[in-house]
Design an enzyme around this catalytic site. Structure first.
Site, PDB file in Angstrom:
ATOM      1  N   GLU A 199      48.989  48.298  23.286  1.00  2.89           N
ATOM      2  CA  GLU A 199      48.349  47.049  22.894  1.00  2.89           C
ATOM      3  C   GLU A 199      47.083  46.836  23.731  1.00  2.89           C
ATOM      4  O   GLU A 199      46.998  47.333  24.859  1.00  2.89           O
ATOM      5  CB  GLU A 199      49.292  45.868  23.120  1.00  2.89           C
ATOM      6  CG  GLU A 199      50.600  45.960  22.363  1.00  2.89           C
ATOM      7  CD  GLU A 199      51.595  44.924  22.855  1.00  2.89           C
ATOM      8  OE1 GLU A 199      51.483  43.750  22.467  1.00  2.89           O
ATOM      9  OE2 GLU A 199      52.487  45.307  23.641  1.00  2.89           O
ATOM     10  N   LYS A 259      44.796  44.939  26.244  1.00  5.50           N
ATOM     11  CA  LYS A 259      45.062  44.021  27.365  1.00  5.50           C
ATOM     12  C   LYS A 259      43.971  42.943  27.384  1.00  5.50           C
ATOM     13  O   LYS A 259      42.862  43.189  27.848  1.00  5.50           O
ATOM     14  CB  LYS A 259      45.090  44.792  28.688  1.00  5.50           C
ATOM     15  CG  LYS A 259      45.520  43.948  29.866  1.00  5.50           C
ATOM     16  CD  LYS A 259      45.660  44.805  31.117  1.00  5.50           C
ATOM     17  CE  LYS A 259      46.100  43.968  32.297  1.00  5.50           C
ATOM     18  NZ  LYS A 259      45.109  42.949  32.683  1.00  5.50           N
ATOM     19  N   LYS A 289      43.955  50.661  33.174  1.00  8.58           N
ATOM     20  CA  LYS A 289      42.731  49.896  33.445  1.00  8.58           C
ATOM     21  C   LYS A 289      41.515  50.745  33.092  1.00  8.58           C
ATOM     22  O   LYS A 289      41.421  51.904  33.496  1.00  8.58           O
ATOM     23  CB  LYS A 289      42.672  49.507  34.924  1.00  8.58           C
ATOM     24  CG  LYS A 289      43.888  48.733  35.405  1.00  8.58           C
ATOM     25  CD  LYS A 289      43.973  47.342  34.838  1.00  8.58           C
ATOM     26  CE  LYS A 289      43.035  46.405  35.571  1.00  8.58           C
ATOM     27  NZ  LYS A 289      43.202  45.009  35.136  1.00  8.58           N
ATOM     28  N   CYS A 319      32.436  37.063  68.767  1.00  7.62           N
ATOM     29  CA  CYS A 319      32.881  36.413  67.532  1.00  7.62           C
ATOM     30  C   CYS A 319      31.772  35.523  66.981  1.00  7.62           C
ATOM     31  O   CYS A 319      31.222  34.679  67.724  1.00  7.62           O
ATOM     32  CB  CYS A 319      34.135  35.583  67.799  1.00  7.62           C
ATOM     33  SG  CYS A 319      34.642  34.562  66.397  1.00  7.62           S
ATOM     34  N   CYS A 367      38.869  38.781  66.846  1.00  2.99           N
ATOM     35  CA  CYS A 367      38.685  37.710  67.830  1.00  2.99           C
ATOM     36  C   CYS A 367      40.066  37.286  68.312  1.00  2.99           C
ATOM     37  O   CYS A 367      40.924  36.925  67.501  1.00  2.99           O
ATOM     38  CB  CYS A 367      37.958  36.527  67.194  1.00  2.99           C
ATOM     39  SG  CYS A 367      37.902  35.059  68.260  1.00  2.99           S
ATOM     40  N   CYS A 413      39.813  29.602  68.121  1.00  2.00           N
ATOM     41  CA  CYS A 413      38.609  29.884  67.329  1.00  2.00           C
ATOM     42  C   CYS A 413      38.599  29.004  66.083  1.00  2.00           C
ATOM     43  O   CYS A 413      39.552  29.015  65.296  1.00  2.00           O
ATOM     44  CB  CYS A 413      38.595  31.360  66.926  1.00  2.00           C
ATOM     45  SG  CYS A 413      37.267  31.792  65.779  1.00  2.00           S
TER      46      CYS A 413
END
Length: 671
Positions: free
Chosen positions: A113, A115, A310, A404, A422, A427
């Site tokens: 089928e 998709k 896919k 960071c 980090c 943070c």
């Protein structure tokens, strides 16, 4: 006209309009001009206005969209809406076919089928009447979008026969509707939508159904969740039967006896997909026999009897303008490519993931490079390669920073990892990402607390930790932009309701390293309370099936931290539930229970349990609950009105129990 005459006329008009609508929206073969349909609909509307007590939920007049909703209610799928495994090439398809053939007796055939690239939905009908529509959600729990789905004219409000059935399909926006909508937006100086899929999904999740009604969405139905009294034995037979009942199914499907035939179908639609009036992103391949599907069964995430091929990812060329850094909730610093906008696979792309510094070095990516990008699985954009022949010499090499970008702390690379991290627990970027994770769907699932709202609350310094979410006050929220009284009240209700969540949601929301939603459920079921889990030793944790060394070590270390102990104490004081609310783990060992390792089928109506409650309890005791009877079934639990499954179980010699025997087997285990 008296009421009796009005009822007769209304019935006549509804029957006529339903037939016209079916011919136009399902068969694509209109038998009357639009003007005649509109005239009949107008006549029906006037009669219903005159006799409002005669209005029914399945009247054609009810498709225009009702009053705006305050929010979407949650819907528990009685049969989970699982996602499919993926195939990316012919070998993957051949491997799938080989595994399927080896797992069943007899010859095997497949159904291929298209998709559809849309939004997966579930439709429930009782005695032929449409009663509820829901999104797929996380596969177990979706959202009730009945009002919006009623606006899709190819969804029948009543079936041609009084069937009780739950069907699954894909709602989508046809290309013509999408182009027309974007033309209107451009004319109104509004930003055009990126792709049809996003519009379809967004339209069906609007709280105002009138918006969905204007979007001209469509649907194809392709699967059945529950169908108690059906005697259909193949998937292809189901597609034919759904069509007979009045559902719109995609005509472009094919039954195949060999992998060669499957690949012919795949190759044909790989070339022909641009000629369709809707988006497709692959081909779904299913084993046709329902008994063979039952034999093959499921993995934790997907059926073994189906796979989604896919299409090869579409590629495009663009320029890498810069590389942006973001800090995740675990401290990992991730680089992202910022690109000149380019259209690919139906949407405009301006960002692509680069994963880590090593990948940048391997590809020798430089700022200013011309690069080729593609969408992995037609979803996530990624940089494939650099077009070196287009270099001018002005490109700049990129170097990851030592500090960071969010807090300035030193970045470190842990042993065995490629990512820079980090390590500062304070943070701000990590705190904010942690908050976003905590309120997410699979964690505490707090409606109205999306990413944008969390960022706004964090920037306004109203929240710093997850405990702060439960201290938010109405007055301070009303001062924020785009926060009206109704939205604030709904948000506070959702936050309050989340306090009652079962322990596994809180565990997952805390963001313990290596602990996903499934592991959180396993831990919650095993220890039952947060206190017991906190006090558990490494040895007790590692002894649990499905919990590995890294996970056990992360859990043990997490609960030793003083900050964590303080946070959990704080959350408990704020009223957050710290106990598991699901079915309890069997006391005397799963291995000895009558359901341990057994396959069970439930049929008919029970007084003491819902179908989903009985399923959870049996699975908690080590059993597996499936949807149809086969020679591998060990028990059939039959309630009232058991139907065809009872007869099949008798023929196969399956052990059949009534509800009382089920209650005795479950003993003290409760929902």
């Amino acid at each position: 006209m008296d009421k009796k005459q009005a009822q007769e006329k209304i019935n006549e008009l509804r029957k006529l309009l339903n037939q016209y609508g079916y011919e136009y929206h399902v068969l694509d073969q209109p038998s009357v001009p639009d003007a005649e349909y509109d005239e009949k609909l107008n006549e029906l509307q006037k009669l219903e206005e005159q006799f409002p007590e005669l209005i029914t939920e399945d009247s054609p007049t009810q498709r225009v969209g009702g009053e705006p909703l305050e929010g979407f209610e949650k819907v528990q799928h009685r049969v989970p809406m699982l996602s499919l495994g993926n195939a990316f090439n012919e070998q993957d398809v051949r491997d799938f076919a080989r595994r399927a053939s080896q797992g069943v007796d007899g010859d095997i055939s497949f159904v291929c089928e298209l998709k559809i690239d849309g939004l997966a939905v579930s439709l429930t009908y009782e005695n032929g009447k449409f009663v509820r529509g829901a999104t797929r959600g996380d596969g177990t729990t979706g959202e009730d979008i009945t009002s919006n789905l009623k606006t899709i004219r190819s969804i029948p409000l009543s079936l041609k026969e009084p069937e009780t059935i739950e069907v699954r399909g894909e709602a989508f926006m046809p290309h013509k509707s999408f182009l027309k909508l974007n033309e209107e937006r451009l004319a109104n100086e509004e930003e055009p939508f990126a792709n049809p899929r996003n519009v379809a999904a967004g339209s069906l999740r609007q709280l105002d159904p009138k918006i969905a009604a204007k979007r001209n969405l469509d649907i194809f139905l392709y699967a059945v969740g529950e169908w108690e009294n059906s005697d259909v034995t193949t998937h292809s037979g189901r597609l034919e039967r759904l069509k007979e009942l009045g559902f719109k199914t995609n005509p472009e499907w094919r039954k195949c006896s060999t992998v060669e035939e499957v690949m012919e179908f795949v190759e044909y639609w790989t070339k022909e997909r641009p000629n369709l009036n809707y988006e497709i992103d692959g081909i779904v391949i299913k084993v046709d026999s329902l008994n063979q599907q039952e034999e093959l069964g499921f993995t934790a995430k997907s059926p073994r009897w189906a796979i989604a091929y896919k299409f090869p990812a579409e590629e495009a060329m663009t320029r890498l303008k810069e590389i942006e850094l973001s800090v995740g909730r675990t401290g990992v610093v991730t680089p992202t490519a910022i690109l000149d906008p380019v259209r690919i696979a139906g949407s405009t792309v301006q960002r692509a993931t680069l994963h880590n510094e090593d990948l940048i070095r391997e590809q020798d990516l430089r700022i200013g490079d011309t690069v080729v990008i593609k969408k992995a699985g037609d979803i996530i954009p990624k940089v494939v390669r650099v077009v070196e022949e287009k270099r001018t010499g002005e490109e700049k090499e990129f170097h990851m920073p030592d500090e960071c970008p969010a807090c300035g702390s030193e970045l470190v690379r842990l042993e065995g990892e490629v990512a820079l991290r980090c390590m500062n627990p304070s943070c701000p970027a990590q705190l904010m990402e942690g908050l976003i994770h905590f309120v997410s769907r699979n964690a505490m699932n707090i409606d109205g607390l999306g990413e944008k709202v969390i960022i706004q609350l964090f920037q306004e310094e109203l929240i710093h930790t997850i405990a702060d979410l439960y201290r938010l006050e109405r007055e301070e929220l009303l001062k924020l932009e785009r926060m009206g009284e109704k939205s604030v009240d709904n948000l506070l209700k959702a936050i309050e309701a989340s306090k009652e969540n079962s322990l596994e949601r809180l565990l997952f929301g805390l963001g313990i390293r290596f602990i996903g939603a499934k592991a959180a459920k396993t831990l919650a079921m095993e220890f039952e309370t947060m206190e017991k889990l906190q006090n558990a030793t490494y040895e007790e944790i590692i002894a649990i099936d499905e919990i590995g060394e890294k996970m056990a070590d992360a859990i043990a270390q997490y609960f030793q931290e003083e900050k964590v102990k303080d946070l959990l104490e704080e959350l408990a004081e704020l009223g957050i539930n710290m106990e598991y609310k699901g079915p309890k783990k069997a006391e005397a060992a799963d291995e000895d229970h009558v359901f341990a390792g057994k396959t069970v089928v439930l049929t008919g109506k029970m007084e003491s349990y819902t179908r989903s409650e009985a399923k959870e309890l049996i699975e908690a005791l080590g059993g597996s609950v499936t949807g149809s009877v086969s020679k591998k079934t060990d028990f059939l639990i039959a309630g009232e009105d058991a139907g065809s499954k009872y007869e099949k179980a008798q023929k196969l010699g399956v052990t059949i129990w009534d509800e009382q025997q089920l209650k005795e087997a479950l003993g003290s285990v409760s929902p």
